[in-house]
Design a protein around this motif. Sequence first.
Motif, PDB file in Angstrom:
ATOM      1  N   TYR A   1      63.615   7.636  19.157  1.00 24.49           N
ATOM      2  CA  TYR A   1      63.706   8.778  18.241  1.00 24.49           C
ATOM      3  C   TYR A   1      63.464  10.089  18.990  1.00 24.49           C
ATOM      4  O   TYR A   1      64.014  11.123  18.641  1.00 24.49           O
ATOM      5  CB  TYR A   1      62.700   8.624  17.091  1.00 24.49           C
ATOM      6  CG  TYR A   1      63.167   7.721  15.969  1.00 24.49           C
ATOM      7  CD1 TYR A   1      64.368   7.011  16.050  1.00 24.49           C
ATOM      8  CD2 TYR A   1      62.421   7.589  14.797  1.00 24.49           C
ATOM      9  CE1 TYR A   1      64.783   6.192  15.020  1.00 24.49           C
ATOM     10  CE2 TYR A   1      62.836   6.769  13.753  1.00 24.49           C
ATOM     11  CZ  TYR A   1      64.010   6.068  13.873  1.00 24.49           C
ATOM     12  OH  TYR A   1      64.427   5.268  12.833  1.00 24.49           O
ATOM     13  N   GLY A   2      62.628  10.025  20.027  1.00 24.10           N
ATOM     14  CA  GLY A   2      62.367  11.208  20.840  1.00 24.10           C
ATOM     15  C   GLY A   2      63.639  11.699  21.526  1.00 24.10           C
ATOM     16  O   GLY A   2      63.816  12.895  21.768  1.00 24.10           O
ATOM     17  N   ALA A   3      64.539  10.740  21.825  1.00 26.95           N
ATOM     18  CA  ALA A   3      65.801  11.112  22.480  1.00 26.95           C
ATOM     19  C   ALA A   3      66.654  12.000  21.579  1.00 26.95           C
ATOM     20  O   ALA A   3      67.531  12.714  22.059  1.00 26.95           O
ATOM     21  CB  ALA A   3      66.572   9.858  22.865  1.00 26.95           C
ATOM     22  N   TYR A   4      66.406  11.931  20.280  1.00 25.72           N
ATOM     23  CA  TYR A   4      67.191  12.760  19.356  1.00 25.72           C
ATOM     24  C   TYR A   4      66.442  14.034  18.968  1.00 25.72           C
ATOM     25  O   TYR A   4      66.855  14.756  18.077  1.00 25.72           O
ATOM     26  CB  TYR A   4      67.514  11.978  18.071  1.00 25.72           C
ATOM     27  CG  TYR A   4      68.098  10.591  18.295  1.00 25.72           C
ATOM     28  CD1 TYR A   4      69.088  10.376  19.255  1.00 25.72           C
ATOM     29  CD2 TYR A   4      67.661   9.503  17.549  1.00 25.72           C
ATOM     30  CE1 TYR A   4      69.608   9.106  19.458  1.00 25.72           C
ATOM     31  CE2 TYR A   4      68.192   8.237  17.749  1.00 25.72           C
ATOM     32  CZ  TYR A   4      69.157   8.042  18.706  1.00 25.72           C
ATOM     33  OH  TYR A   4      69.670   6.789  18.903  1.00 25.72           O
ATOM     34  N   MET A   5      65.296  14.275  19.623  1.00 19.24           N
ATOM     35  CA  MET A   5      64.491  15.443  19.236  1.00 19.24           C
ATOM     36  C   MET A   5      65.020  16.702  19.902  1.00 19.24           C
ATOM     37  O   MET A   5      65.232  16.730  21.116  1.00 19.24           O
ATOM     38  CB  MET A   5      63.041  15.232  19.664  1.00 19.24           C
ATOM     39  CG  MET A   5      62.104  16.296  19.158  1.00 19.24           C
ATOM     40  SD  MET A   5      60.644  16.356  20.185  1.00 19.24           S
ATOM     41  CE  MET A   5      59.389  15.943  19.044  1.00 19.24           C
TER      42      MET A   5
ATOM     43  N   ALA B   1      71.338   1.546  19.909  1.00 18.95           N
ATOM     44  CA  ALA B   1      71.665   2.728  20.718  1.00 18.95           C
ATOM     45  C   ALA B   1      72.067   2.302  22.127  1.00 18.95           C
ATOM     46  O   ALA B   1      72.999   2.847  22.719  1.00 18.95           O
ATOM     47  CB  ALA B   1      70.460   3.677  20.774  1.00 18.95           C
ATOM     48  N   TYR B   2      71.369   1.285  22.656  1.00 18.71           N
ATOM     49  CA  TYR B   2      71.701   0.813  24.005  1.00 18.71           C
ATOM     50  C   TYR B   2      73.095   0.185  24.053  1.00 18.71           C
ATOM     51  O   TYR B   2      73.897   0.495  24.928  1.00 18.71           O
ATOM     52  CB  TYR B   2      70.650  -0.197  24.492  1.00 18.71           C
ATOM     53  CG  TYR B   2      70.981  -0.755  25.857  1.00 18.71           C
ATOM     54  CD1 TYR B   2      70.860   0.047  26.992  1.00 18.71           C
ATOM     55  CD2 TYR B   2      71.447  -2.064  26.009  1.00 18.71           C
ATOM     56  CE1 TYR B   2      71.188  -0.436  28.241  1.00 18.71           C
ATOM     57  CE2 TYR B   2      71.775  -2.555  27.267  1.00 18.71           C
ATOM     58  CZ  TYR B   2      71.648  -1.740  28.379  1.00 18.71           C
ATOM     59  OH  TYR B   2      71.978  -2.204  29.611  1.00 18.71           O
TER      60      TYR B   2
ATOM     61  N   MET C   1      64.099   5.139  30.507  1.00 23.84           N
ATOM     62  CA  MET C   1      63.111   4.773  31.528  1.00 23.84           C
ATOM     63  C   MET C   1      63.751   4.840  32.912  1.00 23.84           C
ATOM     64  O   MET C   1      63.145   5.315  33.874  1.00 23.84           O
ATOM     65  CB  MET C   1      62.567   3.353  31.289  1.00 23.84           C
ATOM     66  CG  MET C   1      61.522   3.226  30.207  1.00 23.84           C
ATOM     67  SD  MET C   1      60.055   4.264  30.401  1.00 23.84           S
ATOM     68  CE  MET C   1      59.341   3.663  31.923  1.00 23.84           C
ATOM     69  N   LYS C   2      64.985   4.358  32.983  1.00 23.30           N
ATOM     70  CA  LYS C   2      65.673   4.345  34.271  1.00 23.30           C
ATOM     71  C   LYS C   2      65.886   5.774  34.792  1.00 23.30           C
ATOM     72  O   LYS C   2      65.554   6.093  35.931  1.00 23.30           O
ATOM     73  CB  LYS C   2      67.020   3.636  34.088  1.00 23.30           C
ATOM     74  CG  LYS C   2      67.791   3.443  35.356  1.00 23.30           C
ATOM     75  CD  LYS C   2      68.869   2.411  35.115  1.00 23.30           C
ATOM     76  CE  LYS C   2      70.185   2.799  35.726  1.00 23.30           C
ATOM     77  NZ  LYS C   2      71.279   1.984  35.200  1.00 23.30           N
TER      78      LYS C   2
ATOM     79  N   ARG D   1      67.421  11.732  26.931  1.00 26.09           N
ATOM     80  CA  ARG D   1      68.316  11.694  25.771  1.00 26.09           C
ATOM     81  C   ARG D   1      69.150  10.413  25.737  1.00 26.09           C
ATOM     82  O   ARG D   1      70.363  10.438  25.518  1.00 26.09           O
ATOM     83  CB  ARG D   1      69.237  12.916  25.740  1.00 26.09           C
ATOM     84  CG  ARG D   1      68.500  14.214  25.585  1.00 26.09           C
ATOM     85  CD  ARG D   1      69.311  15.249  24.825  1.00 26.09           C
ATOM     86  NE  ARG D   1      68.481  16.287  24.266  1.00 26.09           N
ATOM     87  CZ  ARG D   1      67.838  16.191  23.110  1.00 26.09           C
ATOM     88  NH1 ARG D   1      67.949  15.118  22.379  1.00 26.09           N
ATOM     89  NH2 ARG D   1      67.092  17.179  22.672  1.00 26.09           N
ATOM     90  N   LYS D   2      68.480   9.312  26.023  1.00 29.51           N
ATOM     91  CA  LYS D   2      69.161   8.012  26.056  1.00 29.51           C
ATOM     92  C   LYS D   2      68.285   6.981  25.368  1.00 29.51           C
ATOM     93  O   LYS D   2      67.098   7.210  25.131  1.00 29.51           O
ATOM     94  CB  LYS D   2      69.344   7.578  27.516  1.00 29.51           C
ATOM     95  CG  LYS D   2      70.304   8.431  28.289  1.00 29.51           C
ATOM     96  CD  LYS D   2      71.674   7.871  28.136  1.00 29.51           C
ATOM     97  CE  LYS D   2      72.693   8.645  28.924  1.00 29.51           C
ATOM     98  NZ  LYS D   2      74.037   8.334  28.533  1.00 29.51           N
TER      99      LYS D   2
END
Length: 452
Positions: free
Chosen positions: A244-248, A336-337, A84-85, A77-78
Motif C-alpha cells: 500500500y505504501g507503493a501507492y502513497m 500486484a507482483y 525489496m530488490k 513504487r513496486k
Amino acid sequence: MTENSSSKINETVSWVGRWTFVLAAAGSAVGLGNIWGFPYKAGTEGGGAFVLIYLLCILAVGLPIMMAEIMIGRRARKSPVNAMKIAAIDSGQSGKWQAVGWGGLISGILILSFYSVIAGICLNYIFISAFPNPEISSLTQFNEVTSSPLKLMFWHSIFIFLNILIISAGVISGIERMVRLLMPMLFILMMVMVINAMINGDFAKGLNFLFAPDFSQVDATTFLRAMGQAFFSLSLGMGSIMCYGAYMPQEENIFKTSLTVAGLDTVIAILAGLAIFPIIFAYGLEPGEGPGLVFISLLSVFVDMPLGNILGPAFFALLSIAALSSAISLLEPSVAYFEEEKIASRFSSALILGLSAWFIGIGSVLSFNDWSELEFIGGLNFLDSIDYLANQFLMPIGGMMVAIFAGWFFKPDLALEEFSGIQFYIFQVWRFFIKFVSPLLVATVFIYQLAS
Ligand code: PHE
C-alpha cells in the motif's frame, strides 16, 4: 543523491484521495485481529496488563517497522518482491533481499486461507443473529455451524469471491472505492456498539478490566502474545503495508500517516473491548472464553438483549466489513507482483491467487470437523498450524528482516529522502529504534518462543 532514480517508475498507480493511504492501511490493519482477536486475548491474558504490554509493542516495534515498510514500498513504487530488490540494489546491496518480499507473498496467501474461513463464519452470523433459534444454546449453534463442512465452505467461498471481485477491479476503482465506503461504516457501527455497551452493559467493570493492570497473570507468554498480536494487527512483516505504501503519493508524511494508522488500529481494538466486555460482565459471563468469545458469548447476549436481532447483525456486519478490508490487503501484494511481472492480467491473477487461498482454506474448514483430530505442526490442527506458521514465524521474521534491512543496509540518505518534511530528530529516533530496539525485541521474543 539517488544514483539510481531511474528505477523509480512513475507510471505506477497512486491513491487519488489525500486520506486514502490512511484509510486503506487502516482498513488493512483493522480486522478480525482487532475485533475478534484482541478482546479474547486481552480476556485470557489478564486484561489491563496485556493491553499495556501490547501498547508498548505497538510503539517500540510496530510503528518503526510500519514506517520502514512504507518507506521501502514508496521508494520503489513496486510490489514487495521488487520493492525489496530495488531498495537493496539502490543501496548497493544484493538483490537477494527480495526473499523478504517472497516470504510476504506466501504469508499473505496462507493467512488469507484461514482468515477467510473465520470471516465466512462472521458473514454467516449476520443471519444467525438476525434470526436466532431460541431452542438451542449459542454453543450448540456455534457447533452446528462449524460441524458442517458444506456450510463453512459456502461462506468461505463467498468471502473469497468478494475479495477477487474487489481486487480485480483495481487499486483505485476496487480498493480505494471500497475502503472509502467501508471504513466510515465501520466507525459508525463501532460507535453504535460502544453506546450499546454503555446502555446495556456494565461499563465501569469493562473499563476497569481493560485499563486496570493486574500483573499477577503476566508471564513470558503474555509478551509473546502481545508482540504477535501487534504484528498481526498492524499487518506488518508480510508486505501488505509495503504494498500500500507503493501507492502513497510522494508528498505524504510517512511519520504522521503511520502514527495515524497505528493509532486508529489501537483505538478500534480498545473500542472493540469496550463494546464487548461491559456486555459480557453485565450478563455474568466469563471474559476468558477464548476464540469463541464473540461467536458464543456475544451471541447468547444478543438473543436476550432488547433490539438484539438488530444489534447482533450490526455487530457481525461490522466484523465482516473489517475482515474484508483486511483480506484485500492480503491478496494485493501477490496480485500486484503477478501483474507487474506480466505473469497474468489483474483479473486472472486475482482469480488464480484467490483460488489458491480458497483451496488451502479447505484444510481450515475441515479442521473444525472431519480433520479436527489430525495434527500438523506441533500437535495443532490445520487451521491453527497455518495460523501459527504465519503469525509466530513468517510475520515476525519478515518484520525483523525489514527492520534489519532498513536500519543497517538501506542507505540513510535514501531514507532521508523519503522522510522529507519530517523533523530530523524524529528521523534519528526512528533510526535508533529500527536499528537496535525493534529487531532485538523481535529476536528476543522469537528465541523465547522457540525455546518454550
Ligand atoms: N491486520 C489484520 C487484522 O487485524 C490482519 C492482517 C494481517 C491483514 C496481515 C493484512 C496483513 O485482522
